[in-house]
Design a protein around this motif. Structure first.
Motif, PDB file in Angstrom:
ATOM      1  N   CYS A 273      -5.040  24.881  30.656  1.00  0.00           N
ATOM      2  CA  CYS A 273      -4.962  24.189  29.375  1.00  0.00           C
ATOM      3  C   CYS A 273      -4.003  24.976  28.484  1.00  0.00           C
ATOM      4  CB  CYS A 273      -6.342  24.098  28.739  1.00  0.00           C
ATOM      5  SG  CYS A 273      -6.347  23.476  27.042  1.00  0.00           S
TER       6      CYS A 273
ATOM      7  N   GLU B 161      -4.184  19.640  29.374  1.00  0.00           N
ATOM      8  CA  GLU B 161      -4.809  20.136  30.601  1.00  0.00           C
ATOM      9  C   GLU B 161      -4.027  19.672  31.820  1.00  0.00           C
ATOM     10  OE1 GLU B 161      -8.535  18.659  28.146  1.00  0.00           O
ATOM     11  OE2 GLU B 161      -6.587  17.863  28.684  1.00  0.00           O
ATOM     12  N   THR B 162      -3.999  20.503  32.827  1.00  0.00           N
ATOM     13  CA  THR B 162      -3.442  20.151  34.132  1.00  0.00           C
ATOM     14  C   THR B 162      -4.298  20.795  35.207  1.00  0.00           C
ATOM     15  OG1 THR B 162      -1.959  22.061  34.085  1.00  0.00           O
ATOM     16  CG2 THR B 162      -1.053  19.971  33.313  1.00  0.00           C
TER      17      THR B 162
ATOM     18  N   GLY C  40      -6.225  19.089  37.673  1.00  0.00           N
ATOM     19  CA  GLY C  40      -7.255  18.299  38.312  1.00  0.00           C
ATOM     20  C   GLY C  40      -6.762  17.670  39.607  1.00  0.00           C
TER      21      GLY C  40
ATOM     22  N   LEU D 245      -7.986  24.744  36.832  1.00  0.00           N
ATOM     23  CA  LEU D 245      -7.527  23.963  35.691  1.00  0.00           C
ATOM     24  C   LEU D 245      -6.824  24.887  34.700  1.00  0.00           C
ATOM     25  CD1 LEU D 245     -10.661  21.718  35.030  1.00  0.00           C
ATOM     26  CD2 LEU D 245      -8.781  21.382  36.649  1.00  0.00           C
TER      27      LEU D 245
ATOM     28  N   THR E 162      -8.652  15.965  32.327  1.00  0.00           N
ATOM     29  CA  THR E 162      -8.079  15.914  33.670  1.00  0.00           C
ATOM     30  C   THR E 162      -9.203  15.624  34.658  1.00  0.00           C
ATOM     31  OG1 THR E 162      -6.678  17.070  35.277  1.00  0.00           O
ATOM     32  CG2 THR E 162      -8.254  18.422  34.058  1.00  0.00           C
TER      33      THR E 162
END
Length: 122
Positions: free
Chosen positions: A22, A6-7, A9, A20, A116
């Motif tokens: 994933c 995940e990125t 946040g 977000l 995240t």
């Protein structure tokens, strides 16, 4: 095996937006239903949204309906969670997860990302 990363946040003011992402590495992404969950400090993990492998079937928890949008791009092996009109109560660690069936039950998800952090300041 499926690895989920995940990125997206971060820290945002109330009323703001975050998206977000994933990314899934491993087996055929479109075979899996994908879900987003969140866990706030001192609270149990909570279902947020889920989407079927084809993207046809989508469901949200009531508290995010009309504010969050889940989507997926199977060509990019990626599922997204667009979060608008964020509130302080949305503050949590957000996790994506993959399951062989379409479900809200976290026990049925086979693979999880590392999470995240989303922090909404009021």
């Amino acid at each position: 095996q499926v690895q989920l990363v995940e990125t997206g946040g971060g820290l945002v003011q109330a009323g703001g937006s975050l998206r977000l992402s994933c990314v899934a590495y491993g087996r055929t992404f479109s075979m899996y239903a994908m879900g987003w969950f969140r866990q706030a400090p001192g609270k149990e993990r909570e279902f947020v949204a889920r989407i079927s492998g084809s993207g046809e079937y989508i469901y949200y928890v009531d508290s995010v309906k009309g504010r969050f949008t889940i989507s997926r791009d199977n060509a990019k092996n990626t599922v997204y969670l667009q979060m608008n009109s964020l509130k302080s109560e949305d503050t949590a660690v957000y996790y994506c997860a993959a399951a062989k069936i379409v479900t809200m039950n976290d026990q049925m998800y086979d693979y999880w990302g590392q999470g995240t952090q989303v922090t909404v300041s009021s």
